[in-house]
Design a protein around this motif. Structure first.
Motif, PDB file in Angstrom:
ATOM      1  N   THR A   1       0.688  -0.931  -0.276  1.00  0.00           N
ATOM      2  CA  THR A   1       0.161   0.057   0.068  1.00  0.00           C
ATOM      3  C   THR A   1       1.277   1.524   0.064  1.00  0.00           C
ATOM      4  N   ALA A   2      -0.582   2.218  -0.643  1.00  0.00           N
ATOM      5  CA  ALA A   2       1.385   3.733  -0.591  1.00  0.00           C
ATOM      6  C   ALA A   2      -0.212   4.444  -0.188  1.00  0.00           C
ATOM      7  N   ARG A   3       0.127   5.914   0.480  1.00  0.00           N
ATOM      8  CA  ARG A   3      -0.444   6.787   0.679  1.00  0.00           C
ATOM      9  C   ARG A   3       0.352   8.319   0.024  1.00  0.00           C
ATOM     10  N   PHE A   4       0.130   9.212  -0.806  1.00  0.00           N
ATOM     11  CA  PHE A   4       1.300  10.525  -0.511  1.00  0.00           C
ATOM     12  C   PHE A   4       0.015  12.083  -0.614  1.00  0.00           C
ATOM     13  N   ARG A   5       0.742  12.856  -0.147  1.00  0.00           N
ATOM     14  CA  ARG A   5      -0.296  13.796  -0.067  1.00  0.00           C
ATOM     15  C   ARG A   5       0.614  14.856  -0.383  1.00  0.00           C
ATOM     16  N   PHE A   6       0.760  15.662  -1.187  1.00  0.00           N
ATOM     17  CA  PHE A   6       1.203  16.641  -1.883  1.00  0.00           C
ATOM     18  C   PHE A   6       1.575  17.893  -0.789  1.00  0.00           C
ATOM     19  N   ALA A   7       2.568  18.027  -1.115  1.00  0.00           N
ATOM     20  CA  ALA A   7       2.265  20.042  -0.153  1.00  0.00           C
ATOM     21  C   ALA A   7       3.102  20.843   0.055  1.00  0.00           C
ATOM     22  N   GLY A   8       3.446  20.536  -2.199  1.00  0.00           N
ATOM     23  CA  GLY A   8       4.095  22.046  -2.207  1.00  0.00           C
ATOM     24  C   GLY A   8       4.518  21.571  -3.643  1.00  0.00           C
TER      25      GLY A   8
END
Length: 291
Positions: A229-236
């Motif tokens: 599994t993988a989960r990403f948040r794009f912060a900039g």
């Protein structure tokens, strides 16, 4: 778009269809993010988004229009999550279903933003879903200069994963735009990026930047099949020509799997800036898992 109309989109079903990622596309994605060929023959984890998007049944511009936006407004990928029940394979055909899972409006330093999450499932010929992909699209409702992304925290985790460093190649971004069928010109035209408040450099696609992190994870896990599994948040934003480093650290051990915190840092004057944060679960073969 009015907020009540936005919320009414939750549960909307897309046409769906069938999707196949040809081996050459997987090769191109690996080449773009600097990942080696997979010994087990699995698709690179970043390619799952291409497989999912190709089977939704509408293009990105049509999806943007469904939420009262267009590529000219500068929508971006805010988060991305994937769960693999089993590895996806190049050349295999998958049945794709897609639904709007969530929609919400929030205020940010950059203005009013709408966040829309789509649940996309890819099922094999045997019926059960092989993978579930959940992209979250961010629709800006008024233009303003984006806020500065958070600085990377000081200190290093006790059990870091081997890092992976790359330079974001503008030519690679053009190839990624073609693979994604992405009409957003902030990835191609510096003038458009500047008009939307990003400065005079093109903005790297989210699938490209998270692809560097997934290349790091797959390398550590001994292949794409080791990434569960993988989960990403794009912060900039990350810009063409910048130097980035994908890193991570083991945070917990669960049987034969390792839970990890992962990130992507951008080399900038004054110190690294954290542009992507996330979590992943990997099952590295023949690797001790005791903390």
């Amino acid at each position: 778009m009015r907020e009540d109309a936005l919320l009414a989109r939750v549960g909307h079903r897309f046409p769906g269809g069938r999707s196949r990622v040809e081996p050459y596309v997987d090769w191109l994605v690996r080449d773009l993010v600097g990942a080696a060929a997979d010994a087990g023959g699995a698709l690179h984890p970043a390619t799952a988004l291409l497989a999912a998007q190709a089977g939704v049944g509408i293009g990105l511009e049509e999806l943007f229009a469904l939420f009262g936006s267009s590529s000219a407004d500068g929508p971006v990928l805010g988060e991305w999550a994937v769960e693999f029940a089993r590895p996806l394979r190049p050349g295999a055909e998958y049945a794709v279903t897609a639904t709007v899972r969530d929609a919400r409006r929030r205020a940010a330093r950059s203005g009013v933003l709408d966040l829309v999450t789509v649940q996309i499932e890819l099922a094999g010929p045997d019926g059960p879903a092989h993978a579930a992909v959940r992209p979250t699209y961010v629709f800006p409702r008024r233009t303003a200069a984006p806020g500065a992304p958070p600085r990377a925290p000081a200190g290093a985790p006790a059990r870091p994963l081997p890092p992976l460093s790359r330079t974001v190649d503008v030519a690679a971004m053009k190839t990624m735009a073609a693979l994604l069928h992405d009409p957003n010109m902030i990835h191609l035209d510096p003038a458009v990026a500047a008009a939307l408040g990003f400065g005079h450099r093109v903005v790297a696609q989210g699938p490209l930047t998270m692809g560097y992190v997934q290349a790091m994870l797959a390398g550590y896990a001994g292949g794409a099949a080791g990434v569960r599994t993988a989960r990403f948040r794009f912060a900039g934003a990350v810009f063409g020509g910048e130097r980035v480093t994908a890193g991570g650290a083991v945070t917990a051990v669960d049987g034969d799997c390792l839970d990890c915190a992962v990130w992507l840092d951008v080399d900038r004057e004054g110190g690294p800036v954290r542009a992507v944060t996330g979590t992943a679960r990997v099952a590295p073969p023949d690797r001790p898992v005791r903390p």
